[in-house]
Design an enzyme around this catalytic site. Sequence first.
Site, PDB file in Angstrom:
ATOM      1  N   ARG A 121       0.812  -1.236   0.000  1.00 20.02           N
ATOM      2  CA  ARG A 121       0.000   0.000   0.000  1.00 20.02           C
ATOM      3  C   ARG A 121       0.838   1.276   0.000  1.00 20.02           C
ATOM      4  NH1 ARG A 121      -3.194  -2.906   3.960  1.00 20.02           N
ATOM      5  NH2 ARG A 121      -4.832  -4.021   2.829  1.00 20.02           N
ATOM      6  N   LYS A 143       2.462  11.207 -11.744  1.00 23.32           N
ATOM      7  CA  LYS A 143       1.583  10.325 -12.527  1.00 23.32           C
ATOM      8  C   LYS A 143       2.343   9.025 -12.774  1.00 23.32           C
ATOM      9  CE  LYS A 143      -1.548  13.259 -15.135  1.00 23.32           C
ATOM     10  NZ  LYS A 143      -1.943  13.713 -16.483  1.00 23.32           N
ATOM     11  N   GLU A 185       8.175  17.329 -25.651  1.00 26.27           N
ATOM     12  CA  GLU A 185       7.578  17.721 -24.356  1.00 26.27           C
ATOM     13  C   GLU A 185       8.127  19.073 -23.892  1.00 26.27           C
ATOM     14  OE1 GLU A 185       5.037  16.122 -23.221  1.00 26.27           O
ATOM     15  OE2 GLU A 185       5.265  13.940 -23.368  1.00 26.27           O
ATOM     16  N   LYS A 227       6.153  22.801 -15.062  1.00 27.73           N
ATOM     17  CA  LYS A 227       5.377  21.632 -14.630  1.00 27.73           C
ATOM     18  C   LYS A 227       5.122  21.674 -13.122  1.00 27.73           C
ATOM     19  CE  LYS A 227       4.322  16.883 -15.038  1.00 27.73           C
ATOM     20  NZ  LYS A 227       4.483  15.600 -15.688  1.00 27.73           N
ATOM     21  N   GLU A 237      -5.203  16.584 -11.377  1.00 25.79           N
ATOM     22  CA  GLU A 237      -5.837  16.925 -12.654  1.00 25.79           C
ATOM     23  C   GLU A 237      -7.343  17.105 -12.555  1.00 25.79           C
ATOM     24  OE1 GLU A 237      -3.933  15.164 -16.139  1.00 25.79           O
ATOM     25  OE2 GLU A 237      -5.869  15.181 -17.156  1.00 25.79           O
ATOM     26  N   ARG A 241      -4.248  20.932 -14.663  1.00 20.13           N
ATOM     27  CA  ARG A 241      -3.171  20.032 -15.069  1.00 20.13           C
ATOM     28  C   ARG A 241      -3.414  19.422 -16.451  1.00 20.13           C
ATOM     29  NH1 ARG A 241       0.202  15.540 -11.533  1.00 20.13           N
ATOM     30  NH2 ARG A 241       1.439  14.824 -13.298  1.00 20.13           N
ATOM     31  N   ASN A 245      -1.481  17.969 -21.213  1.00 18.54           N
ATOM     32  CA  ASN A 245      -1.790  16.912 -22.183  1.00 18.54           C
ATOM     33  C   ASN A 245      -1.942  17.449 -23.600  1.00 18.54           C
ATOM     34  OD1 ASN A 245      -2.164  14.063 -21.410  1.00 18.54           O
ATOM     35  ND2 ASN A 245      -3.257  15.019 -19.712  1.00 18.54           N
ATOM     36  N   HIS A 248      -1.568  15.236 -26.633  1.00 19.74           N
ATOM     37  CA  HIS A 248      -1.565  13.846 -26.164  1.00 19.74           C
ATOM     38  C   HIS A 248      -2.807  13.068 -26.594  1.00 19.74           C
ATOM     39  CE1 HIS A 248       1.786  15.315 -23.869  1.00 19.74           C
ATOM     40  NE2 HIS A 248       1.961  14.181 -23.223  1.00 19.74           N
ATOM     41  N   HIS A 252      -1.862   9.830 -28.175  1.00 19.96           N
ATOM     42  CA  HIS A 252      -2.143   8.510 -27.595  1.00 19.96           C
ATOM     43  C   HIS A 252      -2.853   7.619 -28.617  1.00 19.96           C
ATOM     44  CE1 HIS A 252      -1.901   9.950 -23.114  1.00 19.96           C
ATOM     45  NE2 HIS A 252      -0.728   9.838 -23.700  1.00 19.96           N
ATOM     46  N   HIS A 265       6.646   7.868 -27.822  1.00 24.61           N
ATOM     47  CA  HIS A 265       5.638   8.731 -27.202  1.00 24.61           C
ATOM     48  C   HIS A 265       5.833  10.196 -27.631  1.00 24.61           C
ATOM     49  CE1 HIS A 265       2.917  10.354 -24.188  1.00 24.61           C
ATOM     50  NE2 HIS A 265       3.895  11.130 -23.741  1.00 24.61           N
TER      51      HIS A 265
HETATM   52  P1  NAD Z   1      11.695   5.223 -22.535  1.00 23.65           P
HETATM   53  O1  NAD Z   1      11.608   5.127 -21.086  1.00 23.65           O
HETATM   54  O2  NAD Z   1      11.247   4.064 -23.356  1.00 23.65           O
HETATM   55  O3  NAD Z   1      13.196   5.578 -22.916  1.00 23.65           O
HETATM   56  C1  NAD Z   1      13.529   5.742 -24.264  1.00 23.65           C
HETATM   57  C2  NAD Z   1      14.692   4.839 -24.697  1.00 23.65           C
HETATM   58  O4  NAD Z   1      15.915   5.414 -24.278  1.00 23.65           O
HETATM   59  C3  NAD Z   1      14.670   3.442 -24.108  1.00 23.65           C
HETATM   60  O5  NAD Z   1      15.141   2.536 -25.060  1.00 23.65           O
HETATM   61  C4  NAD Z   1      15.651   3.548 -22.958  1.00 23.65           C
HETATM   62  O6  NAD Z   1      16.216   2.310 -22.587  1.00 23.65           O
HETATM   63  C5  NAD Z   1      16.683   4.466 -23.543  1.00 23.65           C
HETATM   64  N1  NAD Z   1      17.447   5.245 -22.583  1.00 23.65           N
HETATM   65  C6  NAD Z   1      16.997   5.833 -21.451  1.00 23.65           C
HETATM   66  N2  NAD Z   1      17.957   6.591 -20.929  1.00 23.65           N
HETATM   67  C7  NAD Z   1      19.048   6.457 -21.725  1.00 23.65           C
HETATM   68  C8  NAD Z   1      20.334   7.018 -21.701  1.00 23.65           C
HETATM   69  N3  NAD Z   1      20.703   7.930 -20.796  1.00 23.65           N
HETATM   70  N4  NAD Z   1      21.216   6.649 -22.653  1.00 23.65           N
HETATM   71  C9  NAD Z   1      20.843   5.762 -23.636  1.00 23.65           C
HETATM   72  N5  NAD Z   1      19.625   5.235 -23.722  1.00 23.65           N
HETATM   73  C10 NAD Z   1      18.729   5.585 -22.773  1.00 23.65           C
HETATM   74  O7  NAD Z   1      10.875   6.492 -23.088  1.00 23.65           O
HETATM   75  P2  NAD Z   1      10.726   7.994 -22.574  1.00 23.65           P
HETATM   76  O8  NAD Z   1      10.579   8.799 -23.781  1.00 23.65           O
HETATM   77  O9  NAD Z   1      11.732   8.351 -21.575  1.00 23.65           O
HETATM   78  O10 NAD Z   1       9.327   7.959 -21.797  1.00 23.65           O
HETATM   79  C11 NAD Z   1       8.138   7.683 -22.461  1.00 23.65           C
HETATM   80  C12 NAD Z   1       7.130   7.189 -21.450  1.00 23.65           C
HETATM   81  O11 NAD Z   1       6.878   8.221 -20.490  1.00 23.65           O
HETATM   82  C13 NAD Z   1       5.800   6.838 -22.057  1.00 23.65           C
HETATM   83  O12 NAD Z   1       5.383   5.596 -21.557  1.00 23.65           O
HETATM   84  C14 NAD Z   1       4.875   7.942 -21.577  1.00 23.65           C
HETATM   85  O13 NAD Z   1       3.565   7.518 -21.436  1.00 23.65           O
HETATM   86  C15 NAD Z   1       5.482   8.297 -20.282  1.00 23.65           C
HETATM   87  N6  NAD Z   1       5.159   9.659 -19.827  1.00 23.65           N
HETATM   88  C16 NAD Z   1       4.721   9.805 -18.574  1.00 23.65           C
HETATM   89  C17 NAD Z   1       4.464  11.063 -18.091  1.00 23.65           C
HETATM   90  C18 NAD Z   1       4.039  11.255 -16.666  1.00 23.65           C
HETATM   91  O14 NAD Z   1       3.655  12.354 -16.303  1.00 23.65           O
HETATM   92  N7  NAD Z   1       4.129  10.236 -15.840  1.00 23.65           N
HETATM   93  C19 NAD Z   1       4.661  12.187 -18.907  1.00 23.65           C
HETATM   94  C20 NAD Z   1       5.135  11.992 -20.205  1.00 23.65           C
HETATM   95  C21 NAD Z   1       5.389  10.709 -20.667  1.00 23.65           C
HETATM   96  N1  GLY Z   2       2.440  14.658 -18.663  1.00 25.69           N
HETATM   97  C1  GLY Z   2       1.177  15.144 -18.236  1.00 25.69           C
HETATM   98  C2  GLY Z   2       1.056  15.319 -16.777  1.00 25.69           C
HETATM   99  O1  GLY Z   2       1.964  15.036 -16.021  1.00 25.69           O
HETATM  100  O2  GLY Z   2       0.036  15.734 -16.319  1.00 25.69           O
END
Ligand code: NAD
Ligand code: GLY
Length: 360
Positions: A121, A143, A185, A227, A237, A241, A245, A248, A252, A265
Amino acid sequence: MNQDLRIDLGERSYAICIGSGLLGQASTWAGLPTSAQALLVSNTTVAPLYADAVARALAPLHTEVLRLELPDGEAHKNWESLQTLFDTLLAKGCDRNTVLYALGGGVVGDMVGFAAACYMRGVPFVQIPTTLLAQVDSSVGGKTAINHPLGKNMIGAFYQPRRVICDLDTLKTLPDREWSAGLAEVIKYGPIADLTFLDWIESNIDALMRRDTQAVAHAVHRSCAIKAEVVGQDERESNLRAILNFGHTFGHAIEAGLGFGTWLHGEAVGCGMVMASELSCRLELVERPFVERLTRLIAKAGLPIRGPRLGAHDYLAHMRVDKKAQAGQIRFVLIDGPGRAVVRGADDSLVSDVIEACCA
Ligand code: NAD
Ligand code: GLY
């Protein structure tokens, strides 16, 4: 140059540390929770690069630093990876003081955050983002989620980390395609909240593309500041917030429609911003020159500006399961004049026209 920010959420407030060489500095880790066990979670790409350095830094905080490498990629942001995480925690006898560390991009960060929210939890967790996208967006704000085959980030929780550690040096190993995805982003924050920042990004896009140290530091810092300000006002949100998006809803649909991991993404968000701007223009919320300006910038960042031809029907079907949808009505983040965003619906026929106009 280290520049810490704070996200103000009462007892859940935390620091966002931004700078070079942070992983190896004792001050980065000072004041984090101590415990017998910690689990350092990364993936098969990032762990060989940075897990040793992080494990060394964590030695003073924990008796035992366990490690887990998940498979790499958006396609693994699912129940199976989460199950592996829980299996490891339980098999190793981790208790509710165990601290989880998420070392990687947004995929690792979102999954580890969700596991931390659920395990016993709720256990503490720390974000160590290593992609540009994760440093400017996903690691900040709490998130957490995994994907469902029917929709992106559909299973998750709001759960804040104890600290976000953005070591800019880790970005040096990021592939170019991931770099551009992260810039999507960064660009997002301009049209929705800060025209001065949009001007700055336009003037510095070449420096950002060649990863100039100072330009990158400013982009990460300003993005996190915007942010933190938005999340500080609306953590869960309820309203404001949602502007984060921008791009997005269309994005998405592209990710889910093509299959998670086909487009990155950030690529889907970049193209989604073009589509959302076009819709804003057709609703007479913003002038066409602004749409053209934004589209040019997105293209200069190395991102796609034409959507895949999934067909309007498929786009609409995917967008109906978007979390902003209400009673089956899709709601979009639209540009309501440069630097201002609004969340509202639009007629399916108009949205279909935009999709037809914006797809290759
Ligand atoms: P990812 O985590 O898949 O990383 C991208 C690629 O880069 C992967 O292959 C990873 O292994 C590689 N990588 C990471 N760091 C590296 C480094 N320093 N050197 C070499 N390679 C490296 O993708 P991302 O773009 O970081 O994140 C996308 C995800 O984030 C999506 O799932 C999206 O939904 C999510 N997201 C979440 C929020 C939130 O608020 N929580 C906001 C935006 C996106
Ligand atoms: N990436 C959108 C949010 O964090 O709300």
